[in-house]
Design a protein around this motif. Structure first.
Motif, PDB file in Angstrom:
ATOM      1  N   THR A   1      11.295 -16.613  -4.195  1.00 52.85           N
ATOM      2  CA  THR A   1      11.444 -15.205  -3.800  1.00 52.85           C
ATOM      3  C   THR A   1      11.285 -14.303  -5.027  1.00 52.85           C
ATOM      4  O   THR A   1      11.881 -14.570  -6.072  1.00 52.85           O
ATOM      5  N   ILE A   2      10.484 -13.229  -4.878  1.00 51.12           N
ATOM      6  CA  ILE A   2      10.198 -12.316  -5.994  1.00 51.12           C
ATOM      7  C   ILE A   2      10.311 -10.869  -5.506  1.00 51.12           C
ATOM      8  O   ILE A   2       9.519 -10.435  -4.662  1.00 51.12           O
ATOM      9  N   PRO A   3      11.286 -10.093  -6.005  1.00 52.85           N
ATOM     10  CA  PRO A   3      11.356  -8.678  -5.636  1.00 52.85           C
ATOM     11  C   PRO A   3      10.158  -7.919  -6.231  1.00 52.85           C
ATOM     12  O   PRO A   3       9.910  -7.999  -7.433  1.00 52.85           O
ATOM     13  N   VAL A   4       9.439  -7.199  -5.389  1.00 59.04           N
ATOM     14  CA  VAL A   4       8.282  -6.422  -5.834  1.00 59.04           C
ATOM     15  C   VAL A   4       8.589  -4.934  -5.680  1.00 59.04           C
ATOM     16  O   VAL A   4       8.975  -4.477  -4.600  1.00 59.04           O
ATOM     17  N   THR A   5       8.435  -4.199  -6.761  1.00 63.16           N
ATOM     18  CA  THR A   5       8.632  -2.745  -6.768  1.00 63.16           C
ATOM     19  C   THR A   5       7.400  -2.102  -7.397  1.00 63.16           C
ATOM     20  O   THR A   5       6.452  -2.794  -7.785  1.00 63.16           O
ATOM     21  N   ALA A   6       7.437  -0.787  -7.541  1.00 63.04           N
ATOM     22  CA  ALA A   6       6.315  -0.083  -8.179  1.00 63.04           C
ATOM     23  C   ALA A   6       6.087  -0.600  -9.595  1.00 63.04           C
ATOM     24  O   ALA A   6       4.956  -0.593 -10.098  1.00 63.04           O
ATOM     25  N   ALA A   7       7.155  -1.085 -10.236  1.00 64.96           N
ATOM     26  CA  ALA A   7       7.049  -1.526 -11.630  1.00 64.96           C
ATOM     27  C   ALA A   7       6.189  -2.770 -11.804  1.00 64.96           C
ATOM     28  O   ALA A   7       5.482  -2.910 -12.816  1.00 64.96           O
TER      29      ALA A   7
ATOM     30  N   ALA B   1       0.840  -1.202   0.000  1.00 61.62           N
ATOM     31  CA  ALA B   1       0.000   0.000   0.000  1.00 61.62           C
ATOM     32  C   ALA B   1       0.873   1.248   0.000  1.00 61.62           C
ATOM     33  O   ALA B   1       0.586   2.236  -0.696  1.00 61.62           O
ATOM     34  N   ALA B   2       1.966   1.211   0.765  1.00 61.34           N
ATOM     35  CA  ALA B   2       2.891   2.346   0.814  1.00 61.34           C
ATOM     36  C   ALA B   2       3.571   2.556  -0.536  1.00 61.34           C
ATOM     37  O   ALA B   2       3.758   3.695  -0.982  1.00 61.34           O
TER      38      ALA B   2
ATOM     39  N   LEU C   1       4.171  -4.028  -9.123  1.00 62.87           N
ATOM     40  CA  LEU C   1       3.253  -4.072  -7.979  1.00 62.87           C
ATOM     41  C   LEU C   1       1.865  -4.548  -8.357  1.00 62.87           C
ATOM     42  O   LEU C   1       1.208  -5.292  -7.607  1.00 62.87           O
ATOM     43  N   GLY C   2       1.377  -4.130  -9.541  1.00 67.20           N
ATOM     44  CA  GLY C   2       0.027  -4.480  -9.956  1.00 67.20           C
ATOM     45  C   GLY C   2      -0.242  -5.972 -10.061  1.00 67.20           C
ATOM     46  O   GLY C   2      -1.384  -6.416  -9.963  1.00 67.20           O
ATOM     47  N   GLN C   3       0.819  -6.780 -10.225  1.00 71.34           N
ATOM     48  CA  GLN C   3       0.653  -8.223 -10.316  1.00 71.34           C
ATOM     49  C   GLN C   3       0.346  -8.859  -8.961  1.00 71.34           C
ATOM     50  O   GLN C   3      -0.215  -9.960  -8.898  1.00 71.34           O
TER      51      GLN C   3
END
Length: 315
Positions: A302-308, A256-257, A310-312
């Motif tokens: 393990t999966i790095p999640v960023t703003a790019a 959310a942040a 995030l929608g997934q």
């Protein structure tokens, strides 16, 4: 002759009733009962996973109790002893001290109780559900280093929120530090403190900001500390385009942040959210309860999640 037939019918009826009761009792006995002890239920991923797993077990007619041992190995051992006395089918645990629980778990297994160990490679377990914690720490550090080199010209001041009290998290913290030194050699780690939940994360970062007001990057071993660090950064007015918090767990609060463009910039998703974690654990638990052959060591994704991306993962 009529009397004999009547007696035979009565006998068959009684046998059928007894068999039905026996089958019912067997079905009841075959229902899974789980005793679960985790390090700290203030961690959103752990508490959410426990609650989701309990719902799945209960929906199938089983029983589950999950407990917080408050990172106290003596308390955790007592919880395990209680599970053994209750004759649960399965014990699930996140060991505070893996060496301290070996004897108790050996006792549980000698009584036919299956053991599922979350996050530690221990001898007296049927399944060890594992993370390469040093490698995970390096992912966090590498993502932070890429941010430093892109957003802060490679020279940012960095704070690390680790948790060396637990060996696997010590490994994760070491991975963070080594990756930062390797990938952003001109960055400077100006503060290092332990934090495993939001309360600790916020308190530690408030102190760090007071002593080191130029900190631009925070690396955390878990989502709890990262959520607290974000709250401290917002309160101190530190959330700028070049400020970032990097962690693991990828909790709903962290995501959310990210969506709101706050301090959290990356978190490593491990297996998935609480529902996916619970579903995965329950799949293995059912195999254990059924007596199926299983692998001793199972490694998590393990999966790095960023703003790019995030929608997934954030709905």
């Amino acid at each position: 002759m009529k009397k004999i037939v009547t007696l035979l019918l009565i006998g068959l009826t009684m046998f059928g009733t007894a068999f039905a009761k026996s089958r019912k009792n067997t079905e009841k006995d075959n229902r899974i009962s789980i005793g679960m002890t985790v390090q700290d239920l203030s961690n959103q991923i752990w508490s959410g996973s426990c609650e989701s797993l309990k719902k799945m077990v209960t929906a199938d007619g089983g029983k589950m109790v999950y407990l917080d041992c408050a990172n106290n190995s003596a308390k955790q051992i007592q919880q395990l002893e209680n599970f053994i006395s209750a004759r649960v089918t399965i014990i699930i645990l996140q060991p505070v001290d893996k060496n301290a629980v070996e004897t108790t778990l050996a006792k549980a297994r000698s009584r036919g109780i299956k053991v599922y160990c979350w996050d530690e490679d221990i001898q007296n377990a049927d399944i060890c559900w594992l993370i390469d914690n040093y490698a995970l720490g390096k992912i966090i550090g590498e993502q932070a280093a890429a941010w430093i080199n892109t957003k802060d010209n490679g020279t940012a001041e960095v704070a690390v929120l680790d948790y060396p009290q637990i060996p696997i998290l010590l490994e994760r913290g070491n991975g963070i530090v080594d990756a930062l030194k390797e990938k952003a050699p001109h960055a400077k780690i100006v503060a290092q403190s332990s934090a495993i939940n939001p309360t600790e994360g916020m308190a530690k970062m408030e102190t760090i900001f007071q002593k080191n007001p130029n900190v631009k990057v925070v690396c955390c071993i878990g989502g709890g500390g990262a959520v607290g660090a974000n709250e401290a950064a917002k309160a101190a007015g530190k959330v700028t385009p070049d400020f970032g918090i990097f962690a693991a767990d990828c909790t709903a609060q962290e995501m959310a942040a990210m969506k709101n463009n706050e301090g959290n910039r990356m978190s490593v998703l491990i297996t998935g959210g609480p529902d996916e974690i619970a579903k995965t654990i329950y799949g293995w638990v059912k195999k254990l309860a059924a007596g199926e052959s299983v692998e001793k060591k199972v490694y998590r994704v393990t999966i790095p999640v960023t703003a790019a991306n995030l929608g997934q993962y954030y709905k």
